[in-house]
Design an enzyme around this catalytic site. Structure first.
Site, PDB file in Angstrom:
ATOM      1  N   LYS A 187       0.272   0.429  -0.649  1.00 50.95           N
ATOM      2  CA  LYS A 187       1.027   1.696  -0.971  1.00 50.95           C
ATOM      3  C   LYS A 187       2.265   1.700  -1.725  1.00 50.95           C
ATOM      4  CE  LYS A 187      -0.142   6.598   0.410  1.00 50.95           C
ATOM      5  NZ  LYS A 187      -1.027   7.088  -0.480  1.00 50.95           N
TER       6      LYS A 187
ATOM      7  N   TYR B 160       5.404   3.455   0.112  1.00 49.61           N
ATOM      8  CA  TYR B 160       5.852   4.766   0.660  1.00 49.61           C
ATOM      9  C   TYR B 160       4.692   4.980   1.542  1.00 49.61           C
ATOM     10  CZ  TYR B 160       2.233   7.041  -2.284  1.00 49.61           C
ATOM     11  OH  TYR B 160       1.005   7.197  -2.907  1.00 49.61           O
TER      12      TYR B 160
ATOM     13  N   GLU C 227     -11.976   4.839  -6.032  1.00 47.52           N
ATOM     14  CA  GLU C 227     -11.296   5.649  -5.258  1.00 47.52           C
ATOM     15  C   GLU C 227     -10.784   6.846  -6.149  1.00 47.52           C
ATOM     16  OE1 GLU C 227      -7.840   4.731  -3.233  1.00 47.52           O
ATOM     17  OE2 GLU C 227      -7.143   3.221  -4.739  1.00 47.52           O
TER      18      GLU C 227
ATOM     19  N   HIS D 140      14.388  -9.563 -12.479  1.00 50.92           N
ATOM     20  CA  HIS D 140      12.986  -9.278 -12.007  1.00 50.92           C
ATOM     21  C   HIS D 140      13.111 -10.122 -10.530  1.00 50.92           C
ATOM     22  CE1 HIS D 140      12.310  -7.696 -15.893  1.00 50.92           C
ATOM     23  NE2 HIS D 140      11.039  -7.434 -15.392  1.00 50.92           N
TER      24      HIS D 140
ATOM     25  N   LEU E 191      -6.906   1.773  -1.609  1.00 55.74           N
ATOM     26  CA  LEU E 191      -5.983   1.975  -0.585  1.00 55.74           C
ATOM     27  C   LEU E 191      -6.789   2.637   0.504  1.00 55.74           C
ATOM     28  CD1 LEU E 191      -3.870   3.909   1.079  1.00 55.74           C
ATOM     29  CD2 LEU E 191      -3.010   1.855   0.273  1.00 55.74           C
TER      30      LEU E 191
HETATM   31  C1  LIG Z   1      -2.368   7.696  -0.038  1.00 55.01           C
HETATM   32  C2  LIG Z   1      -3.656   7.188  -0.935  1.00 55.01           C
HETATM   33  C3  LIG Z   1      -4.808   7.498  -0.574  1.00 55.01           C
HETATM   34  C4  LIG Z   1      -5.320   8.388   0.926  1.00 55.01           C
HETATM   35  O1  LIG Z   1      -4.528   7.887   2.046  1.00 55.01           O
HETATM   36  P1  LIG Z   1      -4.552   8.625   3.271  1.00 55.01           P
HETATM   37  O2  LIG Z   1      -3.734   7.734   4.256  1.00 55.01           O
HETATM   38  O3  LIG Z   1      -5.820   9.208   3.688  1.00 55.01           O
HETATM   39  O4  LIG Z   1      -3.318   9.724   2.834  1.00 55.01           O
HETATM   40  C5  LIG Z   1      -5.895   7.108  -1.033  1.00 55.01           C
HETATM   41  N1  LIG Z   1      -5.762   6.467  -2.179  1.00 55.01           N
HETATM   42  C6  LIG Z   1      -4.481   6.229  -2.933  1.00 55.01           C
HETATM   43  C7  LIG Z   1      -4.415   5.237  -4.138  1.00 55.01           C
HETATM   44  C8  LIG Z   1      -3.492   6.766  -2.078  1.00 55.01           C
HETATM   45  O5  LIG Z   1      -2.130   6.496  -2.763  1.00 55.01           O
END
Ligand SMILES: *Cc1c(COP(=O)(O)O)cnc(C)c1O
Length: 283
Positions: free
Chosen positions: A146, A32, A178, A101, A202
């Site tokens: 993502k 996504y 993060e 799966h 990410l």
């Molecule tokens: C989407 C997301 C981010 C932030 O990414 P942006 O592109 O700046 O919105 C950071 N960490 C995770 C785990 C995410 O899913």
């Protein structure tokens, strides 16, 4: 207005028919993106679309549209819904087939769903800062995707929320990675630290814009993991995401960071970031 992009069609919400055996529903087998809309136009759309296609490739999912067609679909959706300040949420799953799966034997069409929402910029939180809680990062080792699989993220976010905090600061042992849906930054002695863009985070689009802003304002960047043991000793701390932009974190685990107010570098970065939004809106 409330149009939804469902595969290659713009439909009304009630027209969408999702299968009980959609692999997104059953396995979280999909990817996504969340894209910001400022003044009716998408911010850093190209970067988000590129990342979506990269996430798809990493899970061997082939998106059945060219990037240009996809971009136009999102643009038409925003226009149809007359979004001013808001966001687009788009997800693509591997499609529907009898539950097993391994990937479907016969090729099935991926299922795309996208919708928009009005979302104000979180101006007062950005001005005052928020609290965060440190929580062990128990997610898998492909956080660079993502993915729709977000259990590790939502469990952490819920725990932070139950403690009255806005976000979770995730750490693997002593290494800060993060946030649950954001990237994390500390500033110490005039240097910005953030985790490098490896498989453990990410790589946020907002993060990339921020690193460019650091260069502009002369704030040195070290892409190196921060240590949990020294997290409270930062002069400033903040998080970033598409919807939260640059969000100061002024309290971690109940301890004030720096002065307990948004820091000077953080405010400079917010100003530089805002200029990028202005540029994009008037481009
Ligand atoms: C989407 C997301 C981010 C932030 O990414 P942006 O592109 O700046 O919105 C950071 N960490 C995770 C785990 C995410 O899913």
């Amino acid at each position: 207005m409330n149009w939804v992009q469902w595969n290659d069609r713009l439909v009304k919400d009630e027209e969408i028919q999702l299968s009980k055996e959609d692999r997104g529903y059953q396995f979280g087998d999909g990817i996504y993106e969340v894209i910001r809309v400022y003044n009716g136009s998408m911010f850093t759309a190209k970067e988000h679309i590129n990342r979506l296609y990269e996430s798809a490739e990493k899970i061997k999912l082939v998106i059945p549209y060219t990037k240009d067609v996809f971009h136009k679909m999102m643009y038409d959706l925003i226009e149809a819904n007359e979004v001013t300040t808001g966001q687009v949420y788009v997800q693509i799953t591997r499609g529907s087939s009898p539950r097993q799966h391994q990937f479907p034997i016969e090729a099935v069409e991926p299922v795309l769903t996208a919708y928009t929402k009005e979302v104000d910029r979180p101006v007062s939180q950005m001005a005052n800062g928020v609290a965060a809680k440190t929580i062990e990062d128990v997610r898998w080792l492909r956080c660079d995707i993502k993915s729709l699989n977000l259990l590790g993220n939502i469990m952490a976010k819920q725990e932070a929320h139950e403690s009255g905090c806005f976000e979770a600061i995730l750490h693997r042992g002593d290494t800060i990675t993060e946030g649950s849906s954001s990237n994390m930054y500390g500033i110490k002695d005039g240097v910005l630290y953030t985790h490098p863009a490896t498989n453990l985070i990410l790589n946020g689009i907002t993060r990339r814009v921020i690193l460019a802003c650091c260069e502009e304002i002369g704030l040195p960047v070290v892409e190196q993991p921060m240590s949990l043991s020294t997290v409270y000793a930062n002069d400033e701390f903040f998080m970033s995401s598409t919807t939260s932009e640059i969000m100061p974190i002024v309290v971690i685990d109940g301890m004030p960071i720096g002065t307990g107010l948004p820091g000077e570098w953080t405010k400079k970065l917010q100003t530089a970031f805002e200029a990028k939004i202005e540029q994009a809106v008037h481009a």
